[in-house]
Write an enzyme that holds these catalytic residues in place. Structure first.
Site, mmCIF file in Angstrom:
data_model
loop_
_atom_site.group_PDB
_atom_site.id
_atom_site.type_symbol
_atom_site.label_atom_id
_atom_site.label_comp_id
_atom_site.label_asym_id
_atom_site.label_seq_id
_atom_site.Cartn_x
_atom_site.Cartn_y
_atom_site.Cartn_z
ATOM 1 N N LYS A 17 47.584 47.649 38.088
ATOM 2 C CA LYS A 17 48.356 48.902 38.037
ATOM 3 C C LYS A 17 47.449 50.080 37.722
ATOM 4 O O LYS A 17 47.580 51.158 38.292
ATOM 5 C CB LYS A 17 49.450 48.828 36.957
ATOM 6 C CG LYS A 17 50.525 47.815 37.179
ATOM 7 C CD LYS A 17 51.712 48.035 36.241
ATOM 8 C CE LYS A 17 51.349 47.994 34.761
ATOM 9 N NZ LYS A 17 50.879 46.673 34.302
ATOM 10 N N TYR A 54 39.407 40.626 22.013
ATOM 11 C CA TYR A 54 39.952 39.455 22.701
ATOM 12 C C TYR A 54 41.422 39.670 23.068
ATOM 13 O O TYR A 54 41.929 39.099 24.024
ATOM 14 C CB TYR A 54 39.826 38.208 21.822
ATOM 15 C CG TYR A 54 38.409 37.703 21.668
ATOM 16 C CD1 TYR A 54 37.632 37.389 22.782
ATOM 17 C CD2 TYR A 54 37.844 37.543 20.411
ATOM 18 C CE1 TYR A 54 36.332 36.929 22.641
ATOM 19 C CE2 TYR A 54 36.542 37.078 20.259
ATOM 20 C CZ TYR A 54 35.788 36.772 21.384
ATOM 21 O OH TYR A 54 34.501 36.317 21.245
ATOM 22 N N ASP A 71 42.283 51.231 30.323
ATOM 23 C CA ASP A 71 42.653 51.827 31.609
ATOM 24 C C ASP A 71 42.283 53.307 31.671
ATOM 25 O O ASP A 71 42.043 53.844 32.758
ATOM 26 C CB ASP A 71 44.156 51.658 31.877
ATOM 27 C CG ASP A 71 44.470 50.336 32.569
ATOM 28 O OD1 ASP A 71 43.640 49.883 33.376
ATOM 29 O OD2 ASP A 71 45.534 49.757 32.301
ATOM 30 N N ASP A 148 60.172 42.611 30.428
ATOM 31 C CA ASP A 148 59.780 42.486 29.026
ATOM 32 C C ASP A 148 60.722 43.316 28.157
ATOM 33 O O ASP A 148 61.046 44.463 28.502
ATOM 34 C CB ASP A 148 58.353 43.000 28.808
ATOM 35 C CG ASP A 148 57.306 42.146 29.507
ATOM 36 O OD1 ASP A 148 57.648 41.038 29.930
ATOM 37 O OD2 ASP A 148 56.155 42.615 29.618
ATOM 38 N N GLN A 193 60.761 40.171 45.340
ATOM 39 C CA GLN A 193 62.173 40.524 45.509
ATOM 40 C C GLN A 193 62.901 40.514 44.166
ATOM 41 O O GLN A 193 63.681 41.424 43.857
ATOM 42 C CB GLN A 193 62.851 39.543 46.474
ATOM 43 C CG GLN A 193 62.348 39.614 47.906
ATOM 44 C CD GLN A 193 62.993 38.543 48.768
ATOM 45 O OE1 GLN A 193 64.205 38.321 48.718
ATOM 46 N NE2 GLN A 193 62.189 37.839 49.550
ATOM 47 N N ASP A 241 42.293 41.928 47.386
ATOM 48 C CA ASP A 241 41.126 41.879 46.510
ATOM 49 C C ASP A 241 39.976 42.617 47.187
ATOM 50 O O ASP A 241 39.677 42.373 48.361
ATOM 51 C CB ASP A 241 40.719 40.427 46.242
ATOM 52 C CG ASP A 241 41.771 39.668 45.441
ATOM 53 O OD1 ASP A 241 42.697 40.318 44.929
ATOM 54 O OD2 ASP A 241 41.657 38.436 45.333
ATOM 55 N N ALA A 242 39.326 43.539 46.452
ATOM 56 C CA ALA A 242 38.275 44.379 47.033
ATOM 57 C C ALA A 242 36.905 43.933 46.547
ATOM 58 O O ALA A 242 36.763 43.405 45.437
ATOM 59 C CB ALA A 242 38.515 45.842 46.660
ATOM 60 N N CYS A 381 25.620 52.296 19.234
ATOM 61 C CA CYS A 381 26.405 52.234 18.003
ATOM 62 C C CYS A 381 25.843 51.165 17.061
ATOM 63 O O CYS A 381 24.797 51.374 16.455
ATOM 64 C CB CYS A 381 27.879 52.010 18.332
ATOM 65 S SG CYS A 381 28.993 52.394 16.956
ATOM 66 N N GLY A 383 24.322 48.605 17.899
ATOM 67 C CA GLY A 383 23.008 48.289 18.448
ATOM 68 C C GLY A 383 21.927 49.199 17.907
ATOM 69 O O GLY A 383 20.793 48.766 17.662
ATOM 70 N N HIS A 507 28.557 56.522 21.827
ATOM 71 C CA HIS A 507 28.869 55.615 22.939
ATOM 72 C C HIS A 507 28.656 56.330 24.271
ATOM 73 O O HIS A 507 29.599 56.861 24.856
ATOM 74 C CB HIS A 507 30.315 55.118 22.828
ATOM 75 C CG HIS A 507 30.525 54.115 21.747
ATOM 76 N ND1 HIS A 507 30.451 52.752 21.963
ATOM 77 C CD2 HIS A 507 30.773 54.268 20.417
ATOM 78 C CE1 HIS A 507 30.659 52.104 20.829
ATOM 79 N NE2 HIS A 507 30.857 53.007 19.870
ATOM 80 N N GLU A 509 28.280 55.218 27.175
ATOM 81 C CA GLU A 509 28.931 54.591 28.331
ATOM 82 C C GLU A 509 30.262 55.238 28.678
ATOM 83 O O GLU A 509 30.741 55.149 29.815
ATOM 84 C CB GLU A 509 29.138 53.092 28.076
ATOM 85 C CG GLU A 509 30.212 52.723 27.060
ATOM 86 C CD GLU A 509 29.731 52.688 25.617
ATOM 87 O OE1 GLU A 509 30.417 52.080 24.772
ATOM 88 O OE2 GLU A 509 28.677 53.283 25.323
#
EC number: 6.3.4.2
Length: 535
Positions: A17, A54, A71, A148, A193, A241-242, A381, A383, A507, A509
């Site tokens: 999604k 996890y 996300d 849910d 469906q 699937d890409a 961090c 590291g 960070h 990244e």
């Protein structure tokens, strides 16, 4: 008027999604629309900041210091926007806000209920996201799966929004699965469906169905889904699937998904120009070189825990026509005896962020190997903190040097609590979070990477380098190449007699983009390629 798109999921979780929402956001942005995007998570935690990787994967931090769902990393990388605290909403945040209002007497003695009070609070978070960003389009992903219990208030709220602002301003996209039964040799539409039936029973009629599938979906199958789900055949979008995530926007565009959205929402913007994006995907698919990086961490069994780190490495590799292969090394398994066996075949070593003492000694051994064998090293961090501890132990000879987080009784607390953290008792939301400035020292690897005197990076930490050890470590060749503007906090360290050994408290990244790699990652991968070529 702002338009609203809601992305829901059915049958199973982890259908993509987030990638679907992010890809649509990129297409709409390339049509000239101002797009923002948000994720609603139905769990009762206020945020994922104290959740185990996890359980939840990576915690993504925004500029304004919100600890959010991973996300949001996809959203930022695909759409190339910086999101904020309004971009991730949880059940915990909603209920906390409503209860605070009740205590302040804002409900005038009324009985506080899920409808209308909880649903109104959810709707306000949707509308606020559009107001704060002045967006033309707000895309909202609803976490979890239709059916849910936890998701029901969110689904009711987004149902009401169509009644509040009109059908031309709201669109529903439902992501489902068409499983392939190998024994029967056929694909099954029944789960989709039933998922749509469940959604419709809640008052929401999807306008587009995105079906995740391993195999091509036949036209007959699309016609069948359109008939049973009461949508146009062209609105059944296949999500195969890409080979690379960045190809997904192009796949959706080929199926006219963005045009269907614009037609429904009465948006007459020109078609999206995806020339640059297509060039990026072609580059990703045709990388001619390889380099191998060891990622030494403690959550390596769940690679989502380091997803932004891996993406940042890949982005850096694209600049050098290089496919970066990540070798996952469990820090708990690293010892002085086997470290060469575990990381000796790699071209660079990266130690990412983390909390707690598990795997720490293994990471320190890997850092020592990188320092002594002149292997390019990037620490993030924790590291960076462990690189400081390794140097203190093995170069300065401070036996037992450690972080007070790991060993409160250490004789040499190289890493200690930030002064403002000394009296903090709560764990959630109390770290040093978000964007802070970093002043760079000239003629250092850090300065060469950024080529700017001051940079801004995102942080998520509670502990910091202990300044009482600064003079001795500097004398021994430890370089403090980045600090807070007042010089008080150490942000980046590196080594003098090493080809490329850099570690950052922040960070890096989190701000990398596929078409604009983060500078430290760019130079780290460059050094790793050079190391490979020199072998």
């Amino acid at each position: 008027m702002t338009k609203y798109i809601f992305v829901t999921g059915g049958v199973v979780s982890s259908l993509g999604k987030g990638i679907t929402a992010a890809s649509l956001g990129r297409l709409l942005k390339n049509r000239g629309l101002n797009v923002t995007i948000q994720k609603f998570d139905p769990y009762i935690n206020v945020d994922p900041g104290t959740m185990s990787p996890y359980q939840h994967g990576e915690v993504f931090v925004t500029d304004d210091g919100a600890e959010t769902d991973l996300d949001l990393g996809h959203y930022e990388r695909f759409i190339d926007i910086n999101l904020n605290k309004y971009s991730n909403v949880t059940t915990g945040k909603i209920y906390s806000s409503v209860l605070q209002k009740e205590r302040r007497g804002e409900y005038l003695g009324g009985t506080v209920q899920v409808i209308p009070h909880i649903t109104n609070e959810i709707k306000e978070r949707v509308y606020r996201s559009g107001r704060e960003t002045n967006a033309d389009v707000v895309i909202t992903e609803i976490g979890g799966t239709v059916g849910d219990i936890e998701s029901l208030p969110f689904l009711e709220a987004i149902r009401q929004i169509k009644s509040d602002i009109g059908r031309d301003n709201v669109m529903y996209i439902h992501c489902t699965l068409i499983p392939y039964l190998k024994a029967a040799g056929e694909m099954k539409t029944k789960p989709t469906q039933h998922s749509v039936k469940e959604l419709r029973s809640l008052g929401i009629q999807p306008n587009i169905i995105v079906v995740r599938t391993e195999l091509p979906v036949s036209q007959d199958m699309k016609d069948k889904l359109a008939l049973f789900c009461d949508i146009d055949t062209k609105a059944v979008i296949e999500a195969r699937d890409a080979d690379t995530l960045y190809a997904v926007p192009l796949s959706l565009q080929e199926q006219n998904m963005d045009q269907i959205v614009c037609d429904h929402l009465k948006l007459d913007n020109p078609a999206a120009d995806m020339t640059d994006w297509t060039a990026l995907v072609n580059k990703v698919r045709n990388l001619s070189k390889k380099t191998k990086i060891a990622l030494v961490g403690k959550y390596v069994e769940l690679q989502d825990a380091y997803i932004s780190v891996v993406e940042a490495l890949r982005h850096a590799g694209y600049s050098f026509d290089t496919d970066v292969e990540v070798k996952w090394v469990n820090a708990e398994h690293v010892t002085a005896e086997n470290v060469k066996e575990l990381v000796g075949d790699t071209d660079g070593i990266l130690v990412p962020g983390g909390f707690g003492d598990r795997g720490v000694e293994g990471k320190i051994v890997a850092i020592q190997y990188a320092r002594e064998n002149k292997v390019p090293f990037l620490g993030i961090c924790l590291g960076m903190q462990l690189a400081s501890i390794e140097f203190a132990r093995n170069v300065l000879g401070l036996e037992g040097a450690n972080s007070s987080e790991i060993n409160p009784d250490t004789p040499y607390a190289i890493i200690d609590l930030l002064p403002e953290q000394k009296d903090v008792e709560d764990l959630g939301g109390t770290l040093r979070l978000g964007l802070y400035p970093c002043k760079l020292a000239e003629e250092t690897n850090a300065y060469n990477a950024y080529n700017e005197p001051v940079v801004y990076e995102r942080h998520r930490h509670r502990y910091e380098f202990n300044n009482q050890f600064r003079p001795d470590m500097e004398k021994a060749g430890f370089v403090f190449s980045g600090t807070s503007p007042d010089g008080r906090l150490v942000e980046i360290i590196e080594l003098q007699d090493h080809p490329w050994f850099v570690a950052a408290q922040f960070h890096p990244e989190l701000v990398s983009r596929p078409n604009r790699p983060q500078p430290l990652f760019h130079d780290f991968v460059s050094a790793s390629i050079t190391n490979k070529e020199s072998k």
